[in-house]
Write an enzyme that holds these catalytic residues in place. Structure first.
Site, short mmCIF file in Angstrom:
data_model
loop_
_atom_site.label_atom_id
_atom_site.label_comp_id
_atom_site.label_asym_id
_atom_site.label_seq_id
_atom_site.Cartn_x
_atom_site.Cartn_y
_atom_site.Cartn_z
N SER A 188 -45.85 10.65 -7.57
CA SER A 188 -46.41 11.94 -8.22
C SER A 188 -47.95 12.04 -8.02
CB SER A 188 -46.19 11.56 -9.87
OG SER A 188 -46.16 12.80 -10.44
N ASP A 257 -21.49 20.69 -6.89
CA ASP A 257 -21.11 19.04 -6.76
C ASP A 257 -20.09 18.98 -5.72
OD1 ASP A 257 -20.09 16.70 -6.90
OD2 ASP A 257 -19.58 16.80 -9.15
N ASP A 260 -20.86 19.43 -1.47
CA ASP A 260 -21.18 18.34 -0.56
C ASP A 260 -20.45 17.50 -0.07
OD1 ASP A 260 -20.85 16.60 -2.81
OD2 ASP A 260 -22.81 17.20 -3.51
N ASP A 264 -18.49 13.99 -7.49
CA ASP A 264 -19.02 12.85 -8.01
C ASP A 264 -20.11 12.80 -9.12
OD1 ASP A 264 -20.70 13.59 -6.51
OD2 ASP A 264 -21.28 11.69 -5.39
N ASP A 396 -35.75 16.83 -9.29
CA ASP A 396 -36.94 16.52 -9.76
C ASP A 396 -37.29 17.94 -10.71
OD1 ASP A 396 -39.84 16.18 -10.39
OD2 ASP A 396 -40.32 15.24 -8.66
N HIS A 436 -37.64 13.00 -11.66
CA HIS A 436 -39.24 12.65 -11.09
C HIS A 436 -39.48 11.10 -11.02
CE1 HIS A 436 -43.05 13.59 -10.34
NE2 HIS A 436 -43.67 13.08 -11.54
CA LIG Z 1 -21.18 15.87 -4.97
#
Ligand SMILES: [Ca+2]
Ligand SMILES: *[C@@H]1O[C@H](CO)[C@@H](O)[C@H](O)[C@H]1NC(C)=O
Ligand SMILES: *[C@@H]1O[C@H](CO)[C@@H](O)[C@H](O)[C@H]1NC(C)=O
Ligand SMILES: *[C@@H]1O[C@H](CO)[C@@H](O)[C@H](O)[C@H]1NC(C)=O
Ligand SMILES: *[C@@H]1O[C@H](CO)[C@@H](O)[C@H](O)[C@H]1NC(C)=O
Ligand SMILES: *[C@@H]1O[C@H](CO)[C@@H](O)[C@H](O)[C@H]1NC(C)=O
Ligand SMILES: *[C@@H]1O[C@H](CO)[C@@H](O)[C@H](O)[C@H]1NC(C)=O
Length: 534
Positions: A188, A257, A260, A264, A396, A436
């Site tokens: 950060s 989700d 990709d 999961d 983040d 973050h």
């Molecule tokens: Ca996924």
């Protein structure tokens, strides 16, 4: 030099070293040429001891614990007529590994980071942290009305502390070759501090590990303010009540989700996801409280897309898809308007509701303290053999992940035309699902970096104390062994408690590669492979 994939901790610990006494007298002697420096305290901490300044250290109000036997020192340094900073040192006794490690701070906070120093001292490092020249919480920028304090926070305290700390460490230990390697780990603001230091002083460190760097100081604050303002006033039809945030995140997970390649609970490719925002719109049959009006949808559009203002001026990337908007949309943060009030307009009454592009342009022209770490020509650091390991959570909510991607691409645009292969010295890892600097309810996130800790562990990744899992050790292996990390494996412990065992592990890949599920148990790292998508 051939490094075993598991570096035994014994290699990291050097031969037994002898040290000066852990007394005020000994440090008075060490500092005798430095009239600018005053000793605040010197305290011997026994094995398994604890140390900190919980009553006065506002951002770090708890002790470092389970410490190896060490000497804790705090030194004050006058930096101008009107300012001074403090730095702390943990100097391990016979377990010193002949290496120096600096760690950083968070937000606008002012305080010595004893807790992270404690974790890093477990590896054997002599560790240092500076309070950056003021005492405050992470969201309080009012001390910046003193322009000298602003310079201290921006870079002067960090650099001055590094130079003097190295001298103190060199004098304290009686070794012929002094400090063998110098490192940095921070997240950060700590990420910004590491990048700023190597931009200004490439010789300070041999390697830095930086997370979620707040490197674009003015634009980050402007963006934080702008994001908060998207969602006010509450009377405006564009306003989204926080009770709707979970439904927004749920829709993003529902669509992104699977995109990709594996369902999961983790949106692992927020930038590759083709998200259909209009699926969030209410229809005549939708349940109230789970969907948005067209006016509210414009707020969500702005929030998850880059901020581009008049004349196509690019101000900042948006929050990545799948990230919980609670922090940035839920309130107007003092991390945004505080910079303008105290560091730009020197007026705590400055009305942030009238904020516009011209304020950003004015703030850019001032560049408070010179904090922004935007010198993308990192070749001096590369040329002296320096290595950068950078990471950023893909979820983040405080510092948009895209700002790290933007920085990386700016470095490529600066160095590729010079014929430099950036991956020779700078590798950047996105951590899917991580918030973050640390934390995720489902995703593997723990890599033993700065600002990360899990209960039941003093440091590193218990059971996996080696360079494949531990970013500090990966950095050492790259710097000292010349072997660059092709991936890092992140760990999720059950309930983030090391003693409860592993929930899942997964590789993190050097950007722009991504971990793709191949076959087998998705909770096992070797069921995944880093693949280049571009
Ligand atoms: Ca996924
Ligand atoms: C270390 O200190 C803690 C807290 O004081 C204590 O619970 C623990 O038993 C100690 N461990 C050892 C190995 O002495
Ligand atoms: C924290 O460390 C300080 C300095 O050694 C010590 O005085 C204090 O008792 C510790 N506090 C706790 C809660 O352990
Ligand atoms: C620093 O202190 C001097 C003397 O007290 C004063 O004249 C000057 O304005 C101060 N500068 C800042 C930046 O506060
Ligand atoms: C946009 O560009 C025009 C033409 O150069 C200039 O007059 C105007 O001030 C700019 N607007 C902003 C907000 O910078
Ligand atoms: C506020 O003070 C800083 C110096 O600390 C100065 O650079 C800046 O111009 C001042 N802002 C205004 C609006 O006067
Ligand atoms: C993990 O935490 C949850 C919620 O606090 C609790 O229900 C569960 O029992 C914990 N699991 C273990 C193995 O301790």
């Amino acid at each position: 030099m051939q490094w075993p994939s598991a570096i035994p901790l014994a290699i990291l610990g050097g031969a037994a070293v002898t040290a000066a006494e852990c007394t005020v007298d000994a440090f008075t002697e060490i500092l005798k040429e430095h009239s600018e420096a005053t000793i605040n305290l010197v305290e011997a901490v026994p094995a398994n001891g604890s140390f900190g300044q919980p009553e006065t250290d506002i951002p770090f109000p708890y002790n470092a614990t389970s410490l190896p036997p060490l000497c804790a020192v705090s030194i004050n340094v006058k930096s101008s007529e009107n300012s001074s900073y403090n730095f702390g040192l943990f100097l391990p006794d016979t377990t010193w590994n002949e290496r120096f490690m600096t760690t950083g701070n968070g937000g606008f906070g002012g305080g010595i980071n004893w807790p992270d120093m404690g974790i890093l001292s477990q590896y054997g490092f002599a560790t240092m942290s500076t309070d950056t020249g003021h005492s405050s919480s992470a969201v309080d920028g009012s001390w910046g009305l003193n322009s000298e304090s602003l310079i201290d926070w921006a870079h002067r305290a960090m650099h001055g502390s590094i130079v003097l700390a190295k001298e103190v460490v060199g004098s304290y230990y009686a070794t012929s070759d002094g400090i063998k390697y110098s490192y940095y780990a921070g997240c950060s603001t700590g990420g910004r501090q590491g990048l700023k230091e190597i931009q200004l002083y490439p010789d300070s460190f041999d390697g830095i590990s930086v997370g979620a760097p707040a490197w674009w100081t003015v634009h980050l604050a402007a963006n934080t303010l702008q994001q908060g303002l998207y969602n006010v006033p509450e009377s405006d039809p564009k306003h989204i009540d926080p009770s709707l945030f979970p439904a927004i995140v749920a829709e993003m997970e529902k669509q992104c989700d699977p995109q990709d390649g594996l369902v999961d609970g983790i949106v692992s490719d927020p930038y590759g996801c083709n998200f259909n925002f209009e699926a969030l719109l209410c229809t005549p049959t939708s349940d109230a409280g789970t969907c948005l009006t067209p006016a509210q949808l414009t707020t969500i559009y702005k929030f998850y897309n880059p901020w581009i203002d008049a004349n196509q001026t690019y101000l900042f990337p948006g929050i990545s898809i799948g990230t919980d908007p609670s922090y940035a949309l839920g309130s107007v943060s003092p991390l945004g308007y505080g910079l303008f009030q105290y560091w730009v307009y020197n007026n705590s009454e400055w009305d942030y509701t009238k904020f516009s592009l011209s304020d950003v342009q004015f703030a850019d022209s001032i560049n408070p303290g010179g904090a922004t770490a935007d010198n993308f020509d990192l070749s001096p650091f590369m040329e002296r053999g320096g290595k950068i390991l950078k990471y950023h959570g893909d979820a983040d909510s405080l510092i948009p992940t895209g700002s790290s991607i933007y920085f990386y691409k700016q470095v490529l645009q600066t160095l590729v035309p010079k014929g430099i292969d950036v991956s020779d010295f700078y590798r950047f890892f996105l951590i899917p699902g991580m918030n973050h600097c640390s934390g995720s309810t489902v995703a593997p996130w723990y890599i033993a970096s700065a600002s990360q800790s899990v209960s039941g562990a003093t440091h590193s990744v218990p059971g996996f104390e080696n360079a494949e899992y531990d970013i500090i050790m990966a950095m050492m292996k790259w710097v000292e062994g010349g072997e660059a990390p092709e991936q890092l494996i992140a760990t999720k412990f059950i309930n983030d408690t090391a003693t409860l065992g592993i929930q899942s592990q997964r590789p993190l890949c050097p950007f722009p590669e991504q971990a793709k599920y191949i076959t087998g148990d998705p909770n096992e790292a070797d069921s995944w492979e880093c693949k280049s998508l571009y």
